[in-house]
Design a protein around this motif. Structure first.
Motif, PDB file in Angstrom:
ATOM      1  N   GLU A  69       0.879  -1.099  -0.137  1.00 38.52           N
ATOM      2  CA  GLU A  69       0.014   0.094   0.019  1.00 38.52           C
ATOM      3  C   GLU A  69       0.888   1.030   0.050  1.00 38.52           C
ATOM      4  O   GLU A  69       1.786   1.386   0.879  1.00 38.52           O
ATOM      5  N   SER A  70       0.670   2.185  -0.967  1.00 35.73           N
ATOM      6  CA  SER A  70       1.736   3.101  -1.320  1.00 35.73           C
ATOM      7  C   SER A  70       1.474   4.091  -0.006  1.00 35.73           C
ATOM      8  O   SER A  70       0.313   4.770   0.456  1.00 35.73           O
ATOM      9  N   LEU A  71       2.436   5.009   0.312  1.00 35.53           N
ATOM     10  CA  LEU A  71       2.549   5.956   1.373  1.00 35.53           C
ATOM     11  C   LEU A  71       2.660   7.241   0.570  1.00 35.53           C
ATOM     12  O   LEU A  71       2.326   8.450   0.948  1.00 35.53           O
ATOM     13  N   CYS A  72       3.362   7.079  -0.424  1.00 38.45           N
ATOM     14  CA  CYS A  72       3.933   8.421  -1.161  1.00 38.45           C
ATOM     15  C   CYS A  72       4.742   7.876  -2.421  1.00 38.45           C
ATOM     16  O   CYS A  72       5.295   6.774  -2.520  1.00 38.45           O
ATOM     17  N   TRP A  73       4.400   8.848  -3.502  1.00 38.86           N
ATOM     18  CA  TRP A  73       5.115   8.486  -4.691  1.00 38.86           C
ATOM     19  C   TRP A  73       6.006   9.582  -5.312  1.00 38.86           C
ATOM     20  O   TRP A  73       5.576  10.882  -4.921  1.00 38.86           O
ATOM     21  N   THR A  74       6.697   9.386  -6.144  1.00 37.12           N
ATOM     22  CA  THR A  74       7.681  10.486  -6.578  1.00 37.12           C
ATOM     23  C   THR A  74       6.630  11.379  -7.933  1.00 37.12           C
ATOM     24  O   THR A  74       5.844  10.824  -8.534  1.00 37.12           O
ATOM     25  N   THR A  75       6.833  12.611  -7.923  1.00 38.35           N
ATOM     26  CA  THR A  75       6.454  13.388  -8.593  1.00 38.35           C
ATOM     27  C   THR A  75       7.274  14.693  -9.246  1.00 38.35           C
ATOM     28  O   THR A  75       6.974  15.750  -9.588  1.00 38.35           O
ATOM     29  N   ASP A  76       8.500  14.091  -9.326  1.00 39.45           N
ATOM     30  CA  ASP A  76       9.419  14.935  -9.836  1.00 39.45           C
ATOM     31  C   ASP A  76       9.253  15.645 -11.220  1.00 39.45           C
ATOM     32  O   ASP A  76       9.077  14.799 -12.105  1.00 39.45           O
ATOM     33  N   HIS A  77       9.814  17.017 -11.575  1.00 36.83           N
ATOM     34  CA  HIS A  77       9.682  17.290 -12.594  1.00 36.83           C
ATOM     35  C   HIS A  77      10.495  16.557 -13.738  1.00 36.83           C
ATOM     36  O   HIS A  77      10.005  16.596 -15.001  1.00 36.83           O
ATOM     37  N   TYR A  78      11.689  15.983 -13.672  1.00 31.55           N
ATOM     38  CA  TYR A  78      12.312  15.386 -14.429  1.00 31.55           C
ATOM     39  C   TYR A  78      11.446  14.055 -15.171  1.00 31.55           C
ATOM     40  O   TYR A  78      12.157  13.595 -16.275  1.00 31.55           O
ATOM     41  N   MET A  79      10.446  13.765 -14.366  1.00 31.59           N
ATOM     42  CA  MET A  79       9.980  12.579 -14.903  1.00 31.59           C
ATOM     43  C   MET A  79       9.194  12.371 -16.024  1.00 31.59           C
ATOM     44  O   MET A  79       8.859  11.692 -16.803  1.00 31.59           O
ATOM     45  N   LYS A  80       8.853  13.786 -16.492  1.00 27.55           N
ATOM     46  CA  LYS A  80       8.293  14.008 -17.869  1.00 27.55           C
ATOM     47  C   LYS A  80       9.377  13.478 -19.079  1.00 27.55           C
ATOM     48  O   LYS A  80       8.778  13.475 -20.202  1.00 27.55           O
ATOM     49  N   LEU A  86       0.716   6.502 -23.833  1.00 28.81           N
ATOM     50  CA  LEU A  86      -0.538   6.867 -23.524  1.00 28.81           C
ATOM     51  C   LEU A  86      -1.549   5.651 -22.986  1.00 28.81           C
ATOM     52  O   LEU A  86      -1.301   4.485 -23.508  1.00 28.81           O
ATOM     53  N   GLY A  87      -2.129   5.768 -22.088  1.00 31.60           N
ATOM     54  CA  GLY A  87      -2.969   4.383 -21.457  1.00 31.60           C
ATOM     55  C   GLY A  87      -2.071   3.946 -20.400  1.00 31.60           C
ATOM     56  O   GLY A  87      -2.772   2.984 -19.881  1.00 31.60           O
ATOM     57  N   SER A  88      -0.975   4.368 -20.227  1.00 32.21           N
ATOM     58  CA  SER A  88      -0.212   3.456 -19.164  1.00 32.21           C
ATOM     59  C   SER A  88      -0.182   4.377 -18.001  1.00 32.21           C
ATOM     60  O   SER A  88      -0.216   5.376 -17.694  1.00 32.21           O
ATOM     61  N   VAL A  89       0.157   3.511 -16.778  1.00 27.27           N
ATOM     62  CA  VAL A  89       0.363   4.085 -15.431  1.00 27.27           C
ATOM     63  C   VAL A  89       1.757   4.874 -15.324  1.00 27.27           C
ATOM     64  O   VAL A  89       2.414   4.528 -16.019  1.00 27.27           O
ATOM     65  N   MET A  90       1.490   5.985 -14.541  1.00 30.31           N
ATOM     66  CA  MET A  90       2.782   6.928 -14.730  1.00 30.31           C
ATOM     67  C   MET A  90       3.750   6.240 -13.992  1.00 30.31           C
ATOM     68  O   MET A  90       3.663   5.723 -12.845  1.00 30.31           O
ATOM     69  N   VAL A  91       5.202   6.252 -14.251  1.00 31.48           N
ATOM     70  CA  VAL A  91       6.315   5.568 -13.686  1.00 31.48           C
ATOM     71  C   VAL A  91       6.620   6.512 -12.656  1.00 31.48           C
ATOM     72  O   VAL A  91       6.182   7.556 -12.330  1.00 31.48           O
ATOM     73  N   GLY A  92       7.395   5.729 -11.750  1.00 27.45           N
ATOM     74  CA  GLY A  92       7.739   6.558 -10.473  1.00 27.45           C
ATOM     75  C   GLY A  92       8.128   5.467  -9.319  1.00 27.45           C
ATOM     76  O   GLY A  92       7.625   4.375  -9.117  1.00 27.45           O
ATOM     77  N   GLU A  93       8.778   6.055  -8.456  1.00 29.84           N
ATOM     78  CA  GLU A  93       9.316   5.445  -7.207  1.00 29.84           C
ATOM     79  C   GLU A  93       8.395   5.593  -6.184  1.00 29.84           C
ATOM     80  O   GLU A  93       7.584   6.883  -6.289  1.00 29.84           O
TER      81      GLU A  93
END
Length: 153
Positions: A69-80, A86-93
């Motif tokens: 169960e996720s507590l938090c995930w990355t939303t860093d600017h470099y992720m773009k 399209l249609g895929s779950v956004m990547v991230g740690e």
């Protein structure tokens, strides 16, 4: 029936992940996961309209798997820069808590870091995907593992 009796009854009903000979046959926790899916290419700064919130039903875990169960995930600017289809779950740690387990090295409530993307729940086999056990940092926010104590730090 007292609290101790109720707990004992529930423990007997639920069983143990590691004591039973038929773990795969026992009823396991099943959950739904909310996921952030990329629906438009980014132009400049990503906007809320570039994503859609989706729901997926997760199967019961199997031998050597853990349910997170996720507590938090990355939303860093470099992720773009990542080419997320399209249609895929956004990547991230993410930092997550183990909420069900059939793996002896990952007990319930253990904190881990993994690349599960933008989702509330995930099933992972630590022997097939990178998962890092995290040390307890007390009352400090779990997001520190992704910033100061994580990759950017």
């Amino acid at each position: 029936m007292g609290v101790a009796d109720k707990i004992e009854k529930n423990e007997t009903k639920r069983g143990s992940c590691f004591n039973s000979k038929n773990n795969e046959d026992e009823e396991r926790k099943r959950v739904s996961s909310l996921t952030w899916v990329k629906v438009k290419q980014f132009i400049g700064t990503p906007r809320r309209s570039d994503f859609a919130l989706d729901k997926e039903e997760l199967p019961a875990i199997k031998r050597k798997e853990i349910l997170l169960e996720s507590l938090c995930w990355t939303t860093d600017h470099y992720m773009k820069i990542f080419d997320v289809a399209l249609g895929s779950v956004m990547v991230g740690e993410q930092v997550a808590s183990v909420i069900d387990t059939l793996h002896e090295d990952y007990p319930l409530n253990a904190l881990v870091a993994c690349s599960c993307g933008w989702r509330t729940h995930a099933i992972v086999n630590p022997e097939e995907e990178p998962v890092r056990r995290l040390i307890d940092i007390g009352n400090l926010p779990a997001s520190l593992y992704l910033g100061t104590l994580g990759l950017p730090g």
